[in-house]
Write a protein that holds these residues in place. Structure first.
Motif, PDB file in Angstrom:
ATOM      1  N   GLY A   1       0.822  -1.208   0.000  1.00  0.00           N
ATOM      2  CA  GLY A   1       0.000   0.000   0.000  1.00  0.00           C
ATOM      3  C   GLY A   1       0.852   1.252   0.000  1.00  0.00           C
ATOM      4  N   GLY A   2       1.921   1.228   0.765  1.00  0.00           N
ATOM      5  CA  GLY A   2       2.815   2.379   0.806  1.00  0.00           C
ATOM      6  C   GLY A   2       3.439   2.662  -0.548  1.00  0.00           C
TER       7      GLY A   2
ATOM      8  N   GLU B   1       0.709   4.135  -2.979  1.00  0.00           N
ATOM      9  CA  GLU B   1       0.450   5.546  -2.678  1.00  0.00           C
ATOM     10  C   GLU B   1       1.650   6.414  -3.077  1.00  0.00           C
ATOM     11  OE1 GLU B   1      -2.280   6.965  -1.464  1.00  0.00           O
ATOM     12  OE2 GLU B   1      -1.483   8.976  -1.147  1.00  0.00           O
TER      13      GLU B   1
ATOM     14  N   ARG C   1      -4.622  12.411   4.507  1.00  0.00           N
ATOM     15  CA  ARG C   1      -3.220  12.375   4.101  1.00  0.00           C
ATOM     16  C   ARG C   1      -2.507  13.624   4.565  1.00  0.00           C
ATOM     17  NH1 ARG C   1       0.732  10.645  -0.221  1.00  0.00           N
ATOM     18  NH2 ARG C   1       1.980  12.490   0.132  1.00  0.00           N
TER      19      ARG C   1
ATOM     20  N   ARG D   1      14.638  13.627   7.833  1.00  0.00           N
ATOM     21  CA  ARG D   1      14.397  13.159   6.468  1.00  0.00           C
ATOM     22  C   ARG D   1      13.281  13.997   5.877  1.00  0.00           C
ATOM     23  NH1 ARG D   1      13.004   8.397   9.859  1.00  0.00           N
ATOM     24  NH2 ARG D   1      12.937   6.942   8.100  1.00  0.00           N
ATOM     25  N   PRO D   2      13.120  13.953   4.553  1.00  0.00           N
ATOM     26  CA  PRO D   2      11.961  14.628   3.962  1.00  0.00           C
ATOM     27  C   PRO D   2      10.677  13.947   4.435  1.00  0.00           C
ATOM     28  CG  PRO D   2      13.142  13.358   2.306  1.00  0.00           C
ATOM     29  CD  PRO D   2      14.002  13.394   3.531  1.00  0.00           C
TER      30      PRO D   2
ATOM     31  N   PRO E   1       7.891  11.387   1.497  1.00  0.00           N
ATOM     32  CA  PRO E   1       7.956   9.946   1.204  1.00  0.00           C
ATOM     33  C   PRO E   1       7.442   9.085   2.348  1.00  0.00           C
ATOM     34  CG  PRO E   1       9.974  11.037   0.533  1.00  0.00           C
ATOM     35  CD  PRO E   1       9.192  12.048   1.293  1.00  0.00           C
ATOM     36  N   LEU E   2       7.846   9.404   3.560  1.00  0.00           N
ATOM     37  CA  LEU E   2       7.377   8.607   4.697  1.00  0.00           C
ATOM     38  C   LEU E   2       5.865   8.747   4.863  1.00  0.00           C
ATOM     39  CD1 LEU E   2       7.873   6.779   7.052  1.00  0.00           C
ATOM     40  CD2 LEU E   2       8.572   8.756   8.434  1.00  0.00           C
TER      41      LEU E   2
ATOM     42  N   SER F   1       3.656   9.146   2.470  1.00  0.00           N
ATOM     43  CA  SER F   1       3.038   8.270   1.476  1.00  0.00           C
ATOM     44  C   SER F   1       3.087   6.816   1.916  1.00  0.00           C
ATOM     45  CB  SER F   1       3.727   8.423   0.123  1.00  0.00           C
ATOM     46  OG  SER F   1       3.471   9.702  -0.419  1.00  0.00           O
ATOM     47  N   MET F   2       4.231   6.400   2.379  1.00  0.00           N
ATOM     48  CA  MET F   2       4.377   5.010   2.791  1.00  0.00           C
ATOM     49  C   MET F   2       3.442   4.677   3.947  1.00  0.00           C
ATOM     50  SD  MET F   2       6.482   3.427   0.823  1.00  0.00           S
ATOM     51  CE  MET F   2       6.617   1.943   1.828  1.00  0.00           C
ATOM     52  N   LEU F   3       3.355   5.583   4.883  1.00  0.00           N
ATOM     53  CA  LEU F   3       2.510   5.335   6.050  1.00  0.00           C
ATOM     54  C   LEU F   3       1.026   5.377   5.695  1.00  0.00           C
ATOM     55  CD1 LEU F   3       2.146   4.893   9.054  1.00  0.00           C
ATOM     56  CD2 LEU F   3       2.404   7.357   9.412  1.00  0.00           C
ATOM     57  N   TYR F   4       0.636   6.445   5.035  1.00  0.00           N
ATOM     58  CA  TYR F   4      -0.784   6.612   4.711  1.00  0.00           C
ATOM     59  C   TYR F   4      -1.271   5.513   3.756  1.00  0.00           C
ATOM     60  CZ  TYR F   4      -5.089   8.700   2.985  1.00  0.00           C
ATOM     61  OH  TYR F   4      -6.396   8.915   2.634  1.00  0.00           O
ATOM     62  N   GLY F   5      -0.499   5.260   2.723  1.00  0.00           N
ATOM     63  CA  GLY F   5      -0.869   4.204   1.779  1.00  0.00           C
ATOM     64  C   GLY F   5      -0.893   2.844   2.443  1.00  0.00           C
TER      65      GLY F   5
ATOM     66  N   LEU G   1       7.008  -1.192  13.363  1.00  0.00           N
ATOM     67  CA  LEU G   1       7.507  -0.248  12.369  1.00  0.00           C
ATOM     68  C   LEU G   1       7.825   1.109  13.010  1.00  0.00           C
ATOM     69  CD1 LEU G   1       5.179  -0.988   9.320  1.00  0.00           C
ATOM     70  CD2 LEU G   1       7.618  -1.481   9.531  1.00  0.00           C
TER      71      LEU G   1
ATOM     72  N   ALA H   1      10.926   0.803  15.015  1.00  0.00           N
ATOM     73  CA  ALA H   1      12.101   0.655  14.149  1.00  0.00           C
ATOM     74  C   ALA H   1      12.501   1.994  13.532  1.00  0.00           C
ATOM     75  CB  ALA H   1      11.814  -0.366  13.059  1.00  0.00           C
ATOM     76  N   ILE H   2      11.505   2.747  13.102  1.00  0.00           N
ATOM     77  CA  ILE H   2      11.792   4.043  12.481  1.00  0.00           C
ATOM     78  C   ILE H   2      12.389   5.014  13.496  1.00  0.00           C
ATOM     79  CG2 ILE H   2      10.723   6.080  11.454  1.00  0.00           C
ATOM     80  CD1 ILE H   2       8.665   4.142  10.165  1.00  0.00           C
TER      81      ILE H   2
ATOM     82  N   SER I   1      16.429   4.172  14.648  1.00  0.00           N
ATOM     83  CA  SER I   1      17.372   3.790  13.599  1.00  0.00           C
ATOM     84  C   SER I   1      18.362   4.901  13.311  1.00  0.00           C
ATOM     85  CB  SER I   1      16.632   3.424  12.317  1.00  0.00           C
ATOM     86  OG  SER I   1      15.891   4.515  11.839  1.00  0.00           O
TER      87      SER I   1
END
Lengths: 226, 226
Positions: free
Chosen positions: A190-191, A194, B160, B179-180, B183-184, B186-190, B219, B222-223, B226
């Motif tokens: 999914g990520g 999106e 979103r 980080r920007p 991208p994160l 999108s990954m999270l929401y998607g 997750l 981990a994020i 790191s």
DNA sequence: ACAGTCACATACCTTCGGTATGTATGTTCC
DNA sequence: GGAACATACATACCGAAGGTATGTGACTGT
């Protein structure tokens, strides 16, 4: 039966002049092969035309008449090979998924001996292929509404299934900490989907892609090292 | 003008008997308030009826005639308040997003002093609210195809955007490595959206939800670490 | 070569989104 | 308080598009 013989005398008329196959040489070479080739060619034309229109205009705005016209066929042919608009789109979608799955597999197999890295490469391949707005329109925007969840997953080799296998294998091989594979599969797949949509709409898609891949790298490293 | 006076003599007929407002007491209490209330009530009925049908039958299979019948109105009323089917669906979608956003915000604000934990709670709230198949049908399946990316993001307060703010704030506050944010986001929401769909289709949705929240916890940890 | 099937083409039906127009109910201004 | 205007609908109609019924010629097994 009103207005039987339309226009000129009988005979195969305009729409297409179906006569594929390699000339009319050996007629006895293949028994029932001619009709198959004709059918396959027609289906091919329909799918190609449909894919072009679905990709640019979307599912709802694409009319079957337009598809038939572009394919050089009439609705009789379309409804002979497909049960309706849904199944036609379904065919287009399946092909798209097949192409995506092929790209993913190819990338994965290059480093298959390192399961987690292989999944990263497969993810990258999926992301890069899914950036194409035409691919997106079909697989990400219209497919859910037109096909529904079940049909999407049971149609051909879908990418989510591929992702699942990659995740499960990485877990099995101990490349990442043990856990159920399904939740991580959903989050990853999914990520990525999106992300592909966001990248395509970004002002600078190339930069957005690079940033997304950076983030993906961070995420993969974080997951593996936790 | 063919067939002018239809059926019986004039007068407001069946569809609805519009006469909202608190009786006919003080007529001078509010100058132009009566029409507003009437309009608001009609719009409310239309949106409610549309939401019910869109949620169960989907966008494509829902006819405006059916919506009007359920709302006790005719198409004249619908097209007076909305430009067409798209905008009607757009109104339904906006409300759905508003409700989701409210749930997210409420969960987030409970632990707003810990940005990363707050985003986790917001994510949990979004996930739990998005499991409802009716919500999914509108916001996840039909909205992309019917509204497109731009309309989805510019309509009301979308989830979103909320996710983005949460991610950006967590980064700003140093809760997770720099980080920007896009991208994160999108990954999270998607990932959450796809997870919601998977959970709803699971054999045991409750168990699937629990597993997904476990994965989300892993997750997030981990994020952050790191 | 003849009967049967396949692969279409043609014509038609129905539903549905959208529009044009009529009309009753407010609302405003004199 | 009643004429002039605006609002909020209802009715009737149109065209496009998905789907269906039927006809016909090319192809195929016997």
């Amino acid at each position: 039966m009103p207005a039987t013989s339309t226009g000129a005398a009988g005979g195969a008329r305009r729409p297409g002049t179906r006569s594929r196959g390699a000339g009319g040489a050996a007629t006895s070479a293949a028994p029932r092969q001619r009709q198959r080739e004709r059918s396959d060619a027609t289906v091919e034309d329909l799918l190609t035309a449909a894919r072009a229109l679905f990709a640019t205009d979307g599912y709802g705005a694409t009319s079957l008449d337009a598809v038939c016209e572009r394919a050089g066929v009439t609705k009789g042919a379309l409804y002979h090979h497909f049960t309706g608009k849904r199944e036609l789109f379904s065919g287009v979608y399946a092909r798209e998924q097949e192409a995506l799955a092929a790209a993913i597999s190819a990338a994965y197999l290059k480093v298959a001996d390192r399961p987690w890295e292989a999944l990263f490469e497969g993810s990258r391949a999926y992301l890069e292929a899914s950036i194409d707005p035409e691919v997106q329109r079909i697989t990400l925007f219209d497919a859910p509404g037109a096909l529904g969840w079940e049909a999407m997953r049971t149609l051909g080799f879908d990418c989510r299934e591929l992702t699942f296998r990659g995740v499960a294998r990485a877990i099995r091989k101990g490349a990442i900490p043990a856990r159920p594979a399904d939740p991580l599969t959903s989050m990853l797949y999914g990520g990525l989907s999106e992300s592909a949509m966001a990248i395509a709409r970004a002002e600078d898609p190339q930069a957005a892609l690079a940033e997304t891949l950076d983030e993906l790298r961070r995420l993969f490293d974080a997951i593996a090292g936790s």
